[in-house]
Design a protein around this motif. Sequence first.
Motif, short mmCIF file in Angstrom:
data_model
loop_
_atom_site.label_atom_id
_atom_site.label_comp_id
_atom_site.label_asym_id
_atom_site.label_seq_id
_atom_site.Cartn_x
_atom_site.Cartn_y
_atom_site.Cartn_z
N LYS A 27 0.82 -1.22 0.00
CA LYS A 27 0.00 0.00 0.00
C LYS A 27 0.85 1.26 0.00
O LYS A 27 0.44 2.29 -0.51
CB LYS A 27 -0.93 0.02 1.23
CG LYS A 27 -2.18 -0.83 1.01
CD LYS A 27 -3.32 -0.43 1.95
CE LYS A 27 -2.93 -0.60 3.40
NZ LYS A 27 -3.29 -1.91 3.99
N ARG A 29 3.94 1.25 -1.32
CA ARG A 29 5.00 0.97 -2.30
C ARG A 29 6.28 0.49 -1.61
O ARG A 29 7.38 0.83 -1.99
CB ARG A 29 5.29 2.19 -3.17
CG ARG A 29 4.11 2.69 -4.00
CD ARG A 29 3.67 1.64 -5.03
NE ARG A 29 2.64 2.17 -5.92
CZ ARG A 29 1.32 2.05 -5.68
NH1 ARG A 29 0.88 1.45 -4.60
NH2 ARG A 29 0.45 2.54 -6.55
N ALA A 67 10.24 1.89 -2.34
CA ALA A 67 10.17 3.28 -2.83
C ALA A 67 10.89 4.25 -1.91
O ALA A 67 10.62 5.45 -1.94
CB ALA A 67 8.73 3.70 -3.02
N ALA A 69 12.72 5.80 1.82
CA ALA A 69 12.29 6.10 3.18
C ALA A 69 10.80 6.46 3.14
O ALA A 69 10.27 6.85 2.10
CB ALA A 69 13.10 7.27 3.74
N ILE A 71 8.16 8.85 3.42
CA ILE A 71 8.20 10.31 3.32
C ILE A 71 7.32 10.95 4.39
O ILE A 71 7.59 12.05 4.87
CB ILE A 71 7.84 10.76 1.89
CG1 ILE A 71 8.92 10.24 0.91
CG2 ILE A 71 7.75 12.28 1.79
CD1 ILE A 71 8.61 10.47 -0.56
N GLY A 112 16.07 5.25 -0.22
CA GLY A 112 16.47 4.26 0.78
C GLY A 112 16.28 2.82 0.29
O GLY A 112 16.96 1.92 0.78
N GLU A 115 19.36 2.16 -1.51
CA GLU A 115 20.42 2.03 -0.50
C GLU A 115 20.34 0.66 0.17
O GLU A 115 21.37 0.04 0.45
CB GLU A 115 20.30 3.16 0.52
CG GLU A 115 20.61 4.51 -0.12
CD GLU A 115 20.40 5.68 0.84
OE1 GLU A 115 19.24 5.88 1.24
OE2 GLU A 115 21.38 6.35 1.18
N GLU A 135 16.21 11.76 -3.65
CA GLU A 135 16.15 12.58 -2.43
C GLU A 135 16.28 14.07 -2.71
O GLU A 135 15.67 14.90 -2.03
CB GLU A 135 17.24 12.16 -1.44
CG GLU A 135 17.01 10.83 -0.77
CD GLU A 135 17.58 9.64 -1.54
OE1 GLU A 135 17.91 9.80 -2.75
OE2 GLU A 135 17.69 8.56 -0.95
N GLY A 143 20.55 9.14 2.71
CA GLY A 143 20.93 9.15 4.12
C GLY A 143 21.33 7.81 4.68
O GLY A 143 21.57 7.68 5.88
N1 CAA Z 1 6.98 7.07 1.48
C1 CAA Z 1 5.69 7.02 1.89
N2 CAA Z 1 4.67 6.71 1.09
C2 CAA Z 1 4.94 6.43 -0.19
C3 CAA Z 1 6.26 6.44 -0.69
C4 CAA Z 1 7.30 6.79 0.21
N3 CAA Z 1 8.59 6.80 -0.17
N4 CAA Z 1 6.23 6.12 -2.00
C5 CAA Z 1 4.94 5.89 -2.30
N5 CAA Z 1 4.16 6.08 -1.21
C6 CAA Z 1 2.70 5.98 -1.11
C7 CAA Z 1 2.00 7.16 -1.75
O1 CAA Z 1 1.95 8.24 -0.88
C8 CAA Z 1 0.65 6.57 -2.06
O2 CAA Z 1 -0.11 6.54 -0.88
P1 CAA Z 1 -1.73 6.75 -0.96
O3 CAA Z 1 -2.23 5.55 -1.71
O4 CAA Z 1 -2.13 6.74 0.49
O5 CAA Z 1 -1.95 8.03 -1.66
C9 CAA Z 1 0.97 5.12 -2.43
O6 CAA Z 1 2.26 4.85 -1.83
C10 CAA Z 1 1.08 4.89 -3.90
O7 CAA Z 1 2.00 5.84 -4.45
P2 CAA Z 1 1.84 6.42 -5.95
O8 CAA Z 1 0.42 6.71 -6.21
O9 CAA Z 1 2.83 7.53 -6.10
O10 CAA Z 1 2.28 5.11 -6.77
P3 CAA Z 1 2.85 5.02 -8.27
O11 CAA Z 1 2.85 3.58 -8.59
O12 CAA Z 1 2.14 6.00 -9.15
O13 CAA Z 1 4.38 5.54 -8.17
C11 CAA Z 1 6.59 5.66 -7.16
C12 CAA Z 1 5.35 4.78 -7.49
C13 CAA Z 1 7.31 6.08 -8.47
C14 CAA Z 1 7.51 4.77 -6.33
C15 CAA Z 1 6.18 6.92 -6.42
O14 CAA Z 1 5.33 6.54 -5.34
C16 CAA Z 1 7.32 7.72 -5.83
O15 CAA Z 1 7.97 8.47 -6.52
N6 CAA Z 1 7.57 7.56 -4.50
C17 CAA Z 1 8.58 8.34 -3.78
C18 CAA Z 1 10.00 7.93 -4.17
C19 CAA Z 1 11.01 8.75 -3.39
O16 CAA Z 1 11.09 9.96 -3.48
N7 CAA Z 1 11.87 8.06 -2.60
C20 CAA Z 1 12.93 8.69 -1.82
C21 CAA Z 1 12.48 8.84 -0.40
S1 CAA Z 1 13.67 9.76 0.57
C22 CAA Z 1 14.78 8.60 1.10
O17 CAA Z 1 14.74 7.46 0.74
C23 CAA Z 1 15.81 9.10 2.10
C24 CAA Z 1 16.90 8.13 2.40
O18 CAA Z 1 17.92 8.04 1.72
C25 CAA Z 1 16.88 7.28 3.61
#
Ligand code: CAA
Length: 261
Positions: A27, A29, A67, A69, A71, A112, A115, A135, A143
């Motif tokens: 749910k 991702r 997907a 950390a 967010i 992450g 990572e 990021e 991170g």
């Molecule tokens: N954190 C929390 N929730 C997330 C998430 C994340 N990283 N990625 C996806 N979700 C959630 C969405 O908020 C959404 O929730 P709802 O159904 O409640 O609205 C659900 O998962 C489905 O997401 P999408 O509708 O966006 O799904 P999609 O199939 O169209 O796209 C995706 C998939 C390309 C992975 C897109 O979700 C996306 O870009 N996610 C974020 C990726 C990202 O920026 N990752 C880096 C995080 S920062 C990090 O990781 C720091 C570190 O180094 C430790």
Amino acid sequence: GAETPFADIRIDMVRPGVLRLTIDRPKARNALRTQTLREIAEALDAAARDADVRCVVLTGGPKVFAAGADIGELAAHDATSILDDARPGHWKAIRSFPKPIVAAINGYCLGGGNELAMHADILIAGTTAVFGQPEVNLGIIPGAGGTQRLTHAVGKSNAMLMALTGAFIDAQTALAQGLVSEVTQPELTEDRAITIAETIAAKPPLAVRMAKEAVLKAHEVGLEQGLHAERRAFCQLFATEDKREGVSAFLEKRRPAFTGR
Ligand code: CAA
């Protein structure tokens, strides 16, 4: 496999000696909330102490490995609270796991998630895999070791391209750049990782453990120190029964029977 007490991951013995760890939070991702990381760390901790586990296959879902950390959690942190974050402790447990990890990656492998994939010792990707460090789009940077491990894996310019633009690369590019070892049809990614893990599981575990440790040293220390660590491990293995058995079996043209001693 047996039911597990975890909420965000599943574990099962997929083959003798091979533990499969599946990230299962579709749910979100497979976003790695603190609890997800804690569960991965706990599962690996138990696997480290279980002589029946020789190798781990780490995988996610068919459309997303992970997907990144969570967010939502990041949004709740400020510059003070992030200092007391529990996640670095979980990452430390994951990187201290002494047995080999083979990652099977399909779909999104981001932030992450990428990572985490780079904490695996061998990476196998399906043709649909997509890798990125987005990021920068959130005003932060990787991170959990991404700036270091990605640079070691793909070189400076390729790492900069991903970290500075947030652009994704596909599986073939990841293969060409050395981020992954093989690209398979998506439905075969996990099978291929399991086959590699089975091969490793049949090897003498002390030699496997020291080989992992020695290869990882190459990214931690200079050449002289790395060679010294390798030499020490090499000599230690001469005290093992599996070394005597492996060498004797070769000379006697028979299959070795390793005991882990
Ligand atoms: N954190 C929390 N929730 C997330 C998430 C994340 N990283 N990625 C996806 N979700 C959630 C969405 O908020 C959404 O929730 P709802 O159904 O409640 O609205 C659900 O998962 C489905 O997401 P999408 O509708 O966006 O799904 P999609 O199939 O169209 O796209 C995706 C998939 C390309 C992975 C897109 O979700 C996306 O870009 N996610 C974020 C990726 C990202 O920026 N990752 C880096 C995080 S920062 C990090 O990781 C720091 C570190 O180094 C430790």
